[in-house]
Write an enzyme that holds these catalytic residues in place. Structure first.
Site, PDB file in Angstrom:
ATOM      1  NE  ARG A  57      -3.835  -2.071   2.299  1.00  0.00           N
ATOM      2  CZ  ARG A  57      -4.762  -2.395   1.388  1.00  0.00           C
ATOM      3  NH1 ARG A  57      -5.008  -1.591   0.364  1.00  0.00           N
ATOM      4  NH2 ARG A  57      -5.431  -3.527   1.487  1.00  0.00           N
ATOM      5  CG  ASP A  58       1.479   5.518  -2.326  1.00  0.00           C
ATOM      6  OD1 ASP A  58       2.059   5.520  -3.425  1.00  0.00           O
ATOM      7  OD2 ASP A  58       1.612   6.444  -1.482  1.00  0.00           O
ATOM      8  CB  ILE A  59       3.412   5.778   2.771  1.00  0.00           C
ATOM      9  CG1 ILE A  59       3.494   5.885   4.282  1.00  0.00           C
ATOM     10  CG2 ILE A  59       3.963   7.004   2.079  1.00  0.00           C
ATOM     11  CD1 ILE A  59       4.923   5.896   4.804  1.00  0.00           C
ATOM     12  CB  VAL A  69      10.313   6.168  -5.034  1.00  0.00           C
ATOM     13  CG1 VAL A  69      11.145   4.976  -4.577  1.00  0.00           C
ATOM     14  CG2 VAL A  69       9.695   6.881  -3.823  1.00  0.00           C
ATOM     15  CG  HIS A 104       6.883   3.098  -8.129  1.00  0.00           C
ATOM     16  ND1 HIS A 104       8.154   3.664  -8.128  1.00  0.00           N
ATOM     17  CD2 HIS A 104       6.020   4.136  -8.126  1.00  0.00           C
ATOM     18  CE1 HIS A 104       8.051   4.974  -8.129  1.00  0.00           C
ATOM     19  NE2 HIS A 104       6.769   5.296  -8.132  1.00  0.00           N
ATOM     20  CG  HIS A 147       1.496   4.823  -8.834  1.00  0.00           C
ATOM     21  ND1 HIS A 147       1.477   5.447  -7.601  1.00  0.00           N
ATOM     22  CD2 HIS A 147       2.640   5.236  -9.439  1.00  0.00           C
ATOM     23  CE1 HIS A 147       2.560   6.209  -7.474  1.00  0.00           C
ATOM     24  NE2 HIS A 147       3.281   6.096  -8.572  1.00  0.00           N
ATOM     25  CG  ASN A 180       4.172   8.905 -12.250  1.00  0.00           C
ATOM     26  OD1 ASN A 180       3.382   9.112 -13.172  1.00  0.00           O
ATOM     27  ND2 ASN A 180       3.807   8.916 -10.974  1.00  0.00           N
TER      28      ASN A 180
HETATM   29  P1  5GP Z   1       6.166   8.308  -7.788  1.00  0.00           P
HETATM   30  O1  5GP Z   1       5.798   9.742  -7.539  1.00  0.00           O
HETATM   31  O2  5GP Z   1       7.661   8.080  -7.728  1.00  0.00           O
HETATM   32  O3  5GP Z   1       5.529   7.734  -9.004  1.00  0.00           O
HETATM   33  O4  5GP Z   1       5.514   7.503  -6.594  1.00  0.00           O
HETATM   34  C1  5GP Z   1       6.177   7.216  -5.406  1.00  0.00           C
HETATM   35  C2  5GP Z   1       5.129   6.765  -4.426  1.00  0.00           C
HETATM   36  O5  5GP Z   1       5.755   6.149  -3.313  1.00  0.00           O
HETATM   37  C3  5GP Z   1       4.292   7.928  -3.862  1.00  0.00           C
HETATM   38  O6  5GP Z   1       2.917   7.719  -4.181  1.00  0.00           O
HETATM   39  C4  5GP Z   1       4.570   7.880  -2.358  1.00  0.00           C
HETATM   40  O7  5GP Z   1       3.434   8.177  -1.574  1.00  0.00           O
HETATM   41  C5  5GP Z   1       5.057   6.459  -2.149  1.00  0.00           C
HETATM   42  N1  5GP Z   1       5.989   6.303  -1.047  1.00  0.00           N
HETATM   43  C6  5GP Z   1       7.058   7.090  -0.761  1.00  0.00           C
HETATM   44  N2  5GP Z   1       7.702   6.636   0.324  1.00  0.00           N
HETATM   45  C7  5GP Z   1       7.030   5.521   0.735  1.00  0.00           C
HETATM   46  C8  5GP Z   1       7.213   4.598   1.820  1.00  0.00           C
HETATM   47  O8  5GP Z   1       8.137   4.703   2.627  1.00  0.00           O
HETATM   48  N3  5GP Z   1       6.314   3.583   1.923  1.00  0.00           N
HETATM   49  C9  5GP Z   1       5.274   3.440   1.035  1.00  0.00           C
HETATM   50  N4  5GP Z   1       4.454   2.411   1.239  1.00  0.00           N
HETATM   51  N5  5GP Z   1       5.078   4.279   0.007  1.00  0.00           N
HETATM   52  C10 5GP Z   1       5.938   5.312  -0.142  1.00  0.00           C
END
Ligand code: 5GP
Ligand code: ZN
Length: 113
Positions: A28-30, A95, A99, A101, A86
């Site tokens: 799950r996303d945080i 990150v 990944h 979503h 992304n």
């Molecule tokens: P991006 O913007 O790189 O496509 O998405 C990165 C996602 O990772 C974001 O939706 C963010 O909320 C999630 N995220 C960042 N740090 C953590 C974490 O420590 N744990 C979890 N579960 N999700 C994270």
């Protein structure tokens, strides 16, 4: 190199893991952007989509199949969901471990922001 999602994959960083197979995990996303917001990652570190090559075709497919499996298991597959990856700054990647979503549980607008 310290990578947050590698640490989630190897269990040294806690996460709410909802999917697991040999190559992919889902958690799950945080900071969820929908009632259901799960991230599917390859266990192996890959920084961005740009780092994939043709040998990774099956792995890329497995990310989507993992999302499909989860959607079916949770029962929102027919209602609908969105998968998004992304890549780099302009897309808002924050990150740098690829990944996928999975978002579901509310109407999702198009085009995205
Ligand atoms: P991006 O913007 O790189 O496509 O998405 C990165 C996602 O990772 C974001 O939706 C963010 O909320 C999630 N995220 C960042 N740090 C953590 C974490 O420590 N744990 C979890 N579960 N999700 C994270
Ligand atoms: Zn990583």
């Amino acid at each position: 190199m310290t990578c947050l999602f590698c640490q989630i994959a190897d269990g040294t960083q806690p996460a709410d893991i909802v999917y697991n197979d040999d190559d992919v995990i889902g958690f799950r996303d945080i900071n969820p952007q929908a009632p259901q917001h799960v991230l599917f990652i390859p266990r192996r570190h890959v920084g961005t989509i740009n780092d994939f090559d043709s040998a990774d075709a099956a792995l890329i497919g497995r990310l989507t199949l993992a999302a499909q499996h989860y959607a079916g298991e949770q029962g929102f597959d027919e209602e609908g969901y969105r998968v998004v990856m992304n890549c780099n700054r302009m897309a808002g990647q924050t990150v740098y471990h690829v990944h996928l979503h999975l978002l579901a549980g509310r109407p999702l607008h198009w085009p995205p922001g």
